[in-house]
Design an enzyme around this catalytic site. Structure first.
Site, PDB file in Angstrom:
ATOM      1  N   GLU A  83      -4.151  11.038  18.501  1.00 56.61           N
ATOM      2  CA  GLU A  83      -3.079  10.545  18.518  1.00 56.61           C
ATOM      3  C   GLU A  83      -1.945  11.354  18.971  1.00 56.61           C
ATOM      4  O   GLU A  83      -0.874  11.480  18.691  1.00 56.61           O
ATOM      5  CB  GLU A  83      -2.792   9.699  17.255  1.00 56.61           C
ATOM      6  N   CYS A 120      -5.352   7.363  13.094  1.00 54.99           N
ATOM      7  CA  CYS A 120      -6.466   8.426  12.667  1.00 54.99           C
ATOM      8  C   CYS A 120      -7.881   7.584  12.785  1.00 54.99           C
ATOM      9  O   CYS A 120      -8.991   8.283  12.579  1.00 54.99           O
ATOM     10  CB  CYS A 120      -6.223   8.764  11.313  1.00 54.99           C
ATOM     11  N   HIS A 244     -10.896   8.641   4.964  1.00 53.97           N
ATOM     12  CA  HIS A 244      -9.894   9.745   5.575  1.00 53.97           C
ATOM     13  C   HIS A 244      -9.148  10.305   4.664  1.00 53.97           C
ATOM     14  O   HIS A 244      -8.568   9.726   3.650  1.00 53.97           O
ATOM     15  CB  HIS A 244      -9.091   8.371   6.570  1.00 53.97           C
TER      16      HIS A 244
HETATM   17  N1  CAA Z   1       3.005  19.248 -10.058  1.00 52.83           N
HETATM   18  C1  CAA Z   1       1.967  18.655  -9.948  1.00 52.83           C
HETATM   19  N2  CAA Z   1       2.211  17.452  -9.008  1.00 52.83           N
HETATM   20  C2  CAA Z   1       3.227  17.259  -8.563  1.00 52.83           C
HETATM   21  C3  CAA Z   1       4.451  18.200  -8.672  1.00 52.83           C
HETATM   22  C4  CAA Z   1       4.338  19.291  -9.400  1.00 52.83           C
HETATM   23  N3  CAA Z   1       5.259  20.089  -9.494  1.00 52.83           N
HETATM   24  N4  CAA Z   1       5.286  17.650  -7.960  1.00 52.83           N
HETATM   25  C5  CAA Z   1       4.847  16.436  -7.440  1.00 52.83           C
HETATM   26  N5  CAA Z   1       3.876  16.295  -7.592  1.00 52.83           N
HETATM   27  C6  CAA Z   1       2.590  14.986  -7.362  1.00 52.83           C
HETATM   28  C7  CAA Z   1       3.739  13.743  -7.332  1.00 52.83           C
HETATM   29  O1  CAA Z   1       3.473  13.012  -8.611  1.00 52.83           O
HETATM   30  C8  CAA Z   1       2.579  12.902  -6.369  1.00 52.83           C
HETATM   31  O2  CAA Z   1       1.565  12.673  -6.868  1.00 52.83           O
HETATM   32  P1  CAA Z   1       1.249  10.889  -7.285  1.00 52.83           P
HETATM   33  O3  CAA Z   1       1.514  10.368  -5.900  1.00 52.83           O
HETATM   34  O4  CAA Z   1      -0.315  11.141  -7.729  1.00 52.83           O
HETATM   35  O5  CAA Z   1       2.250  10.412  -8.298  1.00 52.83           O
HETATM   36  C9  CAA Z   1       2.252  13.988  -5.260  1.00 52.83           C
HETATM   37  O6  CAA Z   1       2.535  15.420  -5.804  1.00 52.83           O
HETATM   38  C10 CAA Z   1       3.248  13.968  -4.029  1.00 52.83           C
HETATM   39  O7  CAA Z   1       4.642  14.130  -4.585  1.00 52.83           O
HETATM   40  P2  CAA Z   1       5.808  13.042  -3.960  1.00 52.83           P
HETATM   41  O8  CAA Z   1       5.137  11.769  -3.749  1.00 52.83           O
HETATM   42  O9  CAA Z   1       7.096  13.465  -4.685  1.00 52.83           O
HETATM   43  O10 CAA Z   1       5.857  13.747  -2.319  1.00 52.83           O
HETATM   44  P3  CAA Z   1       6.628  13.594  -1.157  1.00 52.83           P
HETATM   45  O11 CAA Z   1       7.381  12.325  -1.539  1.00 52.83           O
HETATM   46  O12 CAA Z   1       7.551  14.715  -0.687  1.00 52.83           O
HETATM   47  O13 CAA Z   1       5.753  13.006  -0.139  1.00 52.83           O
HETATM   48  C11 CAA Z   1       4.258  11.579   1.232  1.00 52.83           C
HETATM   49  C12 CAA Z   1       4.246  12.433  -0.175  1.00 52.83           C
HETATM   50  C13 CAA Z   1       5.330  10.344   1.237  1.00 52.83           C
HETATM   51  C14 CAA Z   1       2.696  10.795   1.047  1.00 52.83           C
HETATM   52  C15 CAA Z   1       4.322  12.367   2.280  1.00 52.83           C
HETATM   53  O14 CAA Z   1       3.220  13.635   2.195  1.00 52.83           O
HETATM   54  C16 CAA Z   1       4.119  12.139   3.757  1.00 52.83           C
HETATM   55  O15 CAA Z   1       5.033  11.170   4.318  1.00 52.83           O
HETATM   56  N6  CAA Z   1       3.044  12.136   4.440  1.00 52.83           N
HETATM   57  C17 CAA Z   1       2.614  11.400   5.513  1.00 52.83           C
HETATM   58  C18 CAA Z   1       2.154  10.085   5.814  1.00 52.83           C
HETATM   59  C19 CAA Z   1       0.799  10.253   5.019  1.00 52.83           C
HETATM   60  O16 CAA Z   1       0.020  11.151   5.115  1.00 52.83           O
HETATM   61  N7  CAA Z   1       0.338   8.929   4.355  1.00 52.83           N
HETATM   62  C20 CAA Z   1      -0.682   8.721   3.841  1.00 52.83           C
HETATM   63  C21 CAA Z   1      -1.189   7.247   4.198  1.00 52.83           C
HETATM   64  S1  CAA Z   1      -1.293   6.846   5.890  1.00 52.83           S
HETATM   65  C22 CAA Z   1      -2.481   7.839   6.583  1.00 52.83           C
HETATM   66  O17 CAA Z   1      -3.548   8.257   5.902  1.00 52.83           O
HETATM   67  C23 CAA Z   1      -2.535   7.967   7.908  1.00 52.83           C
HETATM   68  C24 CAA Z   1      -2.373   9.175   8.429  1.00 52.83           C
HETATM   69  O18 CAA Z   1      -3.149  10.261   8.500  1.00 52.83           O
HETATM   70  C25 CAA Z   1      -0.818   9.811   8.399  1.00 52.83           C
END
Ligand code: CAA
Length: 445
Positions: A83, A120, A244
């Site tokens: 991609e 993916c 994945h």
């Molecule tokens: N200690 C321990 N854990 C902590 C922490 C700390 N100090 N701070 C945060 N966390 C945890 C949170 O609780 C959360 O876990 P849970 O979801 O189990 O509650 C985790 O760490 C991540 O924290 P946030 O949700 O606050 O993180 P974020 O909002 O900054 O980002 C995300 C998360 C939105 C998924 C971001 O990484 C993102 O946009 N990623 C790209 C999209 C993606 O990968 N999506 C996955 C599904 S789509 C897919 O799979 C296709 C692909 O390849 C892209």
């Protein structure tokens, strides 16, 4: 009946690494444990300035062909799943074939070449294409080369920046495979979704939180579809379940959902009933929100049980070892998870021949696919030939300033010329532009 599956696999990681808790988290002013514990990542692999999807794919394919003693005439098909493509017409597989023809005497003129796109999941779809081509008897005894290659970079400041990665997985698909046989049974879960897309742009537009929900919904649909032909799944039926893995924290959610689904109406649900009750059933609720709330409570309790934690540690956690060190490789990610678990089996001297894997692929946009695989007798030799640990250890550790420069150098909208951080050795490298805007490549001894 002919068995068809993956005969060999090779991995090529980007030559640089970004330390997430050590370098990235302090710059973002965040707790390092958000990365190590929350997302489940220690590092992202990064491409050096002379690396791209072609070099990584060609390097993985060359290692594979060289190790297996293959010549170009043994390959009847080259499909690249990506991609991160940079051309809407000329497929990456032609560039890869061109690279390989620099180091082999023969050529790939009689190999069918293509490029697969569906986020993916395209790597798994390319496996399907190769499987169907061989099963249809069109391969004339030849094998297919499937290459999943991506530079999974996000715009600076995007939440996905923490999950970046770059690398390639090359797989040889053949009759009587040494590694795994693929099942005929497959399940799909697909819908028109707007969770992650790249409308003619290099870095993705992502609705991160929603993408997590879409992944889970489509994966569940795919499992139900798979079970409609393969029969109900049971947690003890599969030695491992590679998913994945955009980041290990995503798989933690998928594993729990899958386990709840698989234990319903089994002795495991009965045994757990005294501790956490039985799973809520929709028919017992008048309103959907109350049902969902009861389900969330059940999942929270299930997650804490020793039964679930033991299963997760045995069946899912070993699929995440490589991913923790490289981040998301998009099309290659589920294939890294499979390699990770087989490597775990080798290192722990497990007897896995005949054991089953349940493989869950996902692509945003969105589609999930689930199929089973049976581990074949030659798996030890194949996995023993991987040098992934050496590759990971050899990566150059980026400082924050390095990272900013390298990210800019891979941003197609910026014209940045920087010194590479590593010295290429016995590998294909990007070597500038041709007169029609094509990319050029050389093999460096
Ligand atoms: N200690 C321990 N854990 C902590 C922490 C700390 N100090 N701070 C945060 N966390 C945890 C949170 O609780 C959360 O876990 P849970 O979801 O189990 O509650 C985790 O760490 C991540 O924290 P946030 O949700 O606050 O993180 P974020 O909002 O900054 O980002 C995300 C998360 C939105 C998924 C971001 O990484 C993102 O946009 N990623 C790209 C999209 C993606 O990968 N999506 C996955 C599904 S789509 C897919 O799979 C296709 C692909 O390849 C892209």
């Amino acid at each position: 009946m002919t068995t068809v599956g993956i005969d060999a696999i090779e991995i090529w990681t980007g030559n640089l690494k970004l330390d997430l808790p050590g370098t990235f988290a302090p710059q973002k002013g965040e707790d390092p444990e958000k990365y190590t514990k929350g997302l489940g990542l220690n590092a992202s692999s990064f491409p050096d300035s002379y690396e791209d999807i072609v070099t990584m794919g060609a390097n993985a394919a060359y290692r594979l062909m060289d190790r297996k003693g293959l010549e170009p005439e043994d390959i009847g098909r080259i499909d690249v799943a990506t991609e991160s493509s940079f051309d809407n017409s000329k497929p990456v597989s032609t560039y890869v074939a061109g690279c390989l023809e620099q180091v082999y005497e023969g050529d790939f003129h009689h190999a069918n070449k293509g490029e697969r796109k569906f986020a993916c999941i395209a790597g798994t779809q390319s496996l399907d294409d190769a499987y169907n081509w061989i099963k249809a008897g069109r391969n004339r005894g030849r094998a297919a080369l499937v290459i999943a290659t991506d530079t999974a970079l996000y715009a600076r400041g995007d939440a996905g920046e923490a999950t970046q990665g770059a690398g390639a997985v090359a797989m040889l698909i053949s009759e009587d495979p040494s590694l795994v046989e693929l099942s005929i049974e497959q399940g799909y879960g697909s819908a028109d979704e707007t969770d992650f897309l790249k409308p003619n742009q290099q870095f993705p537009s992502v609705d991160g939180k929603r993408s997590v929900q879409v992944y889970l919904a489509r994966m569940r649909e795919a499992l139900e579809d798979f079970e409609s032909i393969a029969g109900d799944s049971h947690p003890d039926q599969y030695a491992y379940i590679p998913f994945h893995t955009p980041f290990p924290g995503m798989v933690r959610k998928a594993g729990l959902l899958g386990y709840r689904h698989m234990i319903r109406d089994t002795e495991i649900e009965d045994d757990l009933a005294a501790e956490i009750g039985r799973q809520p059933r929709a028919e017992a609720f008048d309103d959907d929100e109350a049902f969902r709330e009861a389900l969330r409570e059940y999942m929270d309790s299930l997650k804490e049980t020793e039964t679930y934690q033991d299963w997760y540690a045995k069946t899912i956690d070993p699929t995440l070892t490589i991913s923790r060190e490289v981040g998301n490789w998009y099309t290659g990610s589920v294939h890294v998870a499979r390699a990770s678990v087989l490597k775990h089996g080798l290192e722990n001297e497990l007897d896995l021949t005949g054991s089953k894997l349940l493989v869950g692929s996902y692509g945003s946009g969105a589609e999930a696919e689930i199929h089973a695989e049976t581990i074949q007798e030659g798996w030890r030799e194949e996995i023993g030939a991987l040098n992934v640990d050496e590759q990971l250890a050899a990566r150059y550790n980026l400082s924050w300033d390095d990272y900013e420069e390298i990210h800019d150098a891979h941003n197609h909208e910026m014209d940045v010329d920087i010194e590479p951080r590593t010295t290429p050795e016995a590998e294909f490298v990007f070597d500038g532009w041709g007169r029609m805007g094509e990319r050029k490549y050389t093999f460096v001894e």
